[in-house]
Design a protein around this motif. Structure first.
Motif, PDB file in Angstrom:
ATOM      1  N   ALA A  19       0.850  -1.186   0.000  1.00  0.00           N
ATOM      2  CA  ALA A  19       0.000   0.000   0.000  1.00  0.00           C
ATOM      3  C   ALA A  19       0.891   1.242   0.000  1.00  0.00           C
ATOM      4  N   THR A  20       0.338   2.334  -0.474  1.00  0.00           N
ATOM      5  CA  THR A  20       1.064   3.606  -0.510  1.00  0.00           C
ATOM      6  C   THR A  20       0.103   4.725  -0.114  1.00  0.00           C
ATOM      7  N   SER A  21       0.688   5.802   0.394  1.00  0.00           N
ATOM      8  CA  SER A  21      -0.142   6.938   0.784  1.00  0.00           C
ATOM      9  C   SER A  21       0.284   8.147  -0.043  1.00  0.00           C
ATOM     10  N   ALA A  22      -0.615   8.599  -0.905  1.00  0.00           N
ATOM     11  CA  ALA A  22      -0.264   9.710  -1.801  1.00  0.00           C
ATOM     12  C   ALA A  22      -0.695  11.053  -1.205  1.00  0.00           C
ATOM     13  N   ASN A  23      -0.096  12.080  -1.708  1.00  0.00           N
ATOM     14  CA  ASN A  23      -0.390  13.502  -1.400  1.00  0.00           C
ATOM     15  C   ASN A  23       0.302  14.028  -0.131  1.00  0.00           C
ATOM     16  N   LEU A  24       0.053  13.349   1.021  1.00  0.00           N
ATOM     17  CA  LEU A  24       0.609  13.830   2.300  1.00  0.00           C
ATOM     18  C   LEU A  24       0.318  15.314   2.494  1.00  0.00           C
ATOM     19  N   LYS A 211       4.633  24.994   1.821  1.00  0.00           N
ATOM     20  CA  LYS A 211       4.559  23.896   2.800  1.00  0.00           C
ATOM     21  C   LYS A 211       5.213  22.625   2.232  1.00  0.00           C
ATOM     22  N   ALA A 212       5.011  22.386   0.945  1.00  0.00           N
ATOM     23  CA  ALA A 212       5.621  21.198   0.335  1.00  0.00           C
ATOM     24  C   ALA A 212       7.152  21.296   0.394  1.00  0.00           C
ATOM     25  N   CYS A 213       7.693  22.497   0.114  1.00  0.00           N
ATOM     26  CA  CYS A 213       9.156  22.694   0.211  1.00  0.00           C
ATOM     27  C   CYS A 213       9.613  22.423   1.641  1.00  0.00           C
ATOM     28  N   GLY A 214       8.841  22.920   2.599  1.00  0.00           N
ATOM     29  CA  GLY A 214       9.182  22.719   4.013  1.00  0.00           C
ATOM     30  C   GLY A 214       9.222  21.241   4.377  1.00  0.00           C
ATOM     31  N   MET A 215       8.310  20.467   3.804  1.00  0.00           N
ATOM     32  CA  MET A 215       8.287  19.032   4.120  1.00  0.00           C
ATOM     33  C   MET A 215       9.537  18.331   3.601  1.00  0.00           C
ATOM     34  N   VAL A 216       9.954  18.692   2.401  1.00  0.00           N
ATOM     35  CA  VAL A 216      11.141  18.046   1.832  1.00  0.00           C
ATOM     36  C   VAL A 216      12.382  18.451   2.641  1.00  0.00           C
ATOM     37  N   TYR A 217      12.472  19.744   2.985  1.00  0.00           N
ATOM     38  CA  TYR A 217      13.579  20.232   3.817  1.00  0.00           C
ATOM     39  C   TYR A 217      13.629  19.441   5.132  1.00  0.00           C
ATOM     40  N   SER A 218      12.453  19.259   5.754  1.00  0.00           N
ATOM     41  CA  SER A 218      12.435  18.608   7.065  1.00  0.00           C
ATOM     42  C   SER A 218      12.849  17.141   6.977  1.00  0.00           C
ATOM     43  N   TYR A 230       3.699  20.786   8.527  1.00  0.00           N
ATOM     44  CA  TYR A 230       3.362  21.236   7.161  1.00  0.00           C
ATOM     45  C   TYR A 230       2.396  20.280   6.468  1.00  0.00           C
ATOM     46  N   MET A 231       2.481  18.996   6.833  1.00  0.00           N
ATOM     47  CA  MET A 231       1.591  17.993   6.237  1.00  0.00           C
ATOM     48  C   MET A 231       0.123  18.345   6.495  1.00  0.00           C
ATOM     49  N   MET A 232      -0.124  19.063   7.592  1.00  0.00           N
ATOM     50  CA  MET A 232      -1.512  19.407   7.963  1.00  0.00           C
ATOM     51  C   MET A 232      -1.961  20.738   7.373  1.00  0.00           C
ATOM     52  N   ASP A 234      -2.321  21.798   4.065  1.00  0.00           N
ATOM     53  CA  ASP A 234      -2.811  21.866   2.678  1.00  0.00           C
ATOM     54  C   ASP A 234      -4.059  22.758   2.643  1.00  0.00           C
ATOM     55  N   LYS A 235      -4.079  23.717   1.725  1.00  0.00           N
ATOM     56  CA  LYS A 235      -5.257  24.598   1.635  1.00  0.00           C
ATOM     57  C   LYS A 235      -6.110  24.289   0.392  1.00  0.00           C
ATOM     58  N   VAL A 236      -5.697  23.284  -0.380  1.00  0.00           N
ATOM     59  CA  VAL A 236      -6.389  23.072  -1.653  1.00  0.00           C
ATOM     60  C   VAL A 236      -7.260  21.810  -1.658  1.00  0.00           C
ATOM     61  N   VAL A 237      -6.644  20.661  -1.364  1.00  0.00           N
ATOM     62  CA  VAL A 237      -7.339  19.391  -1.582  1.00  0.00           C
ATOM     63  C   VAL A 237      -8.003  18.859  -0.298  1.00  0.00           C
ATOM     64  N   GLU A 238      -7.233  18.796   0.778  1.00  0.00           N
ATOM     65  CA  GLU A 238      -7.759  18.194   2.014  1.00  0.00           C
ATOM     66  C   GLU A 238      -9.040  18.867   2.509  1.00  0.00           C
ATOM     67  N   PRO A 239      -9.122  20.224   2.536  1.00  0.00           N
ATOM     68  CA  PRO A 239     -10.364  20.831   3.030  1.00  0.00           C
ATOM     69  C   PRO A 239     -11.577  20.453   2.177  1.00  0.00           C
TER      70      PRO A 239
END
Ligand code: ADP
Ligand SMILES: N[C@@H](CCOP(=O)(O)O)C(=O)O
Length: 309
Positions: A19-24, A211-218, A230-232, A234-239
């Motif tokens: 299994a895989t988890s996409a988007n994060l 936020k995506a850049c921040g996740m890769v940096y972290s 940053y994973m929490m 997202d202002k586009v898809v998750e809401p």
């Protein structure tokens, strides 16, 4: 692994495809994480001609066995044509990943069959090429050949799809414990994509890129707290998808101090959380009370070969 001498006489390959988890969160259609559990078991066996598919396991009655409708069949057909394979194959899929779960169920079959065929016929394509083949399967399942599930299924760890046409994948090996909750409803990825906007505002774009850049940096700094924060965000898809999952917002609020991060896995309804060590069992129990099935698992290494006969 079975160490029989197979040479040219190899008849059958069996793989475990995870299994895989996409988007994060902010990494829609880009980020993907490979999990150790759950997984499908897929075997590919040489037969005289044609492509035959058998499916058993989780909700197998809902999965088509016609090669043009099953993700594994679509991938197999393309590979056999491109590599000019004249023999036929029988694909047996034991589903351990519930379809329509947000855990890359359809992608696991695509990725698993791509690896099994390449082993069975000794094709030796690059991992990138395998992802390209496996992504074709997503065309039938999700209506678009998105590669953010098949990439981590093949590479393991954390992956980024940085370009389509030509496909480019970046891979970061990571170690992490994750909790996956699986509410007892099904969400079709195709439908969960249809509720998303075709265009977004500049402010939302700036937020998600940041936020995506921040996740890769972290990840490179080994800072799981920053990754989860940053994973929490997202202002586009998750809401927009949150309303499809019963009690999601309520539970998210309840566990916010006990996890580093929590978001929808793929198109849902699965939920992925990175729990703080001291609260793992507490959060797991809460998820079980509300949603039923929960996996306490780790980031995995991708499709693995179990047996060659
Ligand atoms: N080998 C397969 N495994 C799982 N689902 C498949 C397979 N082949 C076709 N499908 C179809 O793909 C859809 C599930 O895929 P999708 O909606 O993307 O969910 P998931 O998030 O679980 O991958 C279902 O309509 C299912 O019938
Ligand atoms: N980026 C896709 C991922 C779908 O993943 P799945 O596990 O739900 O198939 C999307 O969010 O639509």
């Amino acid at each position: 692994m079975n160490k029989k001498l197979y040479g040219d006489k190899m008849r059958k390959v069996t793989v475990r495809s995870p299994a895989t988890s996409a988007n994060l969160g902010p990494g829609f259609d880009v980020f993907g994480l490979c999990l150790e559990e759950p997984y499908d078991i897929i075997s590919v066996e040489k037969i005289e001609d044609g492509i035959k598919i058998e499916v058993d396991g989780e909700k197998s009655g809902e999965i088509p066995t016609e090669p043009d409708k099953n993700t594994a069949g679509v991938v197999a057909k393309a590979m056999m044509k491109d590599f000019n394979i004249k023999e036929g194959i029988k694909i047996h899929i034991t589903k351990g990943i519930k379809p329509g779960s947000g855990l890359g169920s359809s992608s696991a079959s695509s990725a698993g069959v791509a690896v099994a065929i390449s082993e069975l016929f000794n094709l030796k394509p690059s991992k990138l090429k395998l992802v390209e083949y496996a992504a074709l399967g997503e065309g039938v399942a999700a209506g678009s050949p998105h590669a953010d599930n098949v990439a981590p299924a093949i590479f393991g760890g954390f992956t980024m799809v940085t370009n389509y046409n030509p496909l480019e994948i970046l891979h970061v090996p990571v170690e992490m414990e994750v909790l996956i909750a699986l509410p007892d409803i099904q969400i079709s990825t195709k439908e969960a994509r249809e509720i998303l906007p075709k265009k977004i505002e500049m402010g939302e774009m700036i937020n998600n890129v940041g936020k995506a850049c921040g996740m890769v940096y972290s990840l490179f700094k080994n800072d799981i707290e920053l990754f989860g924060k940053y994973m929490m965000m997202d202002k586009v898809v998750e809401p927009r998808r949150a309303k499809l999952i019963p009690k999601y917002e309520e539970v998210k609020e309840k566990v916010k101090d006990k996890v580093y991060g929590i978001t929808i896995s793929g198109a849902g309804p699965a939920i992925i959380a990175i729990p703080k060590k001291e609260y793992i069992l507490e959060v797991k129990e809460l998820f079980e009370d509300v949603w039923g099935r929960v996996y306490l698992t780790k980031v995995g290494g991708g499709v693995s070969v179990l047996e060659k006969l």
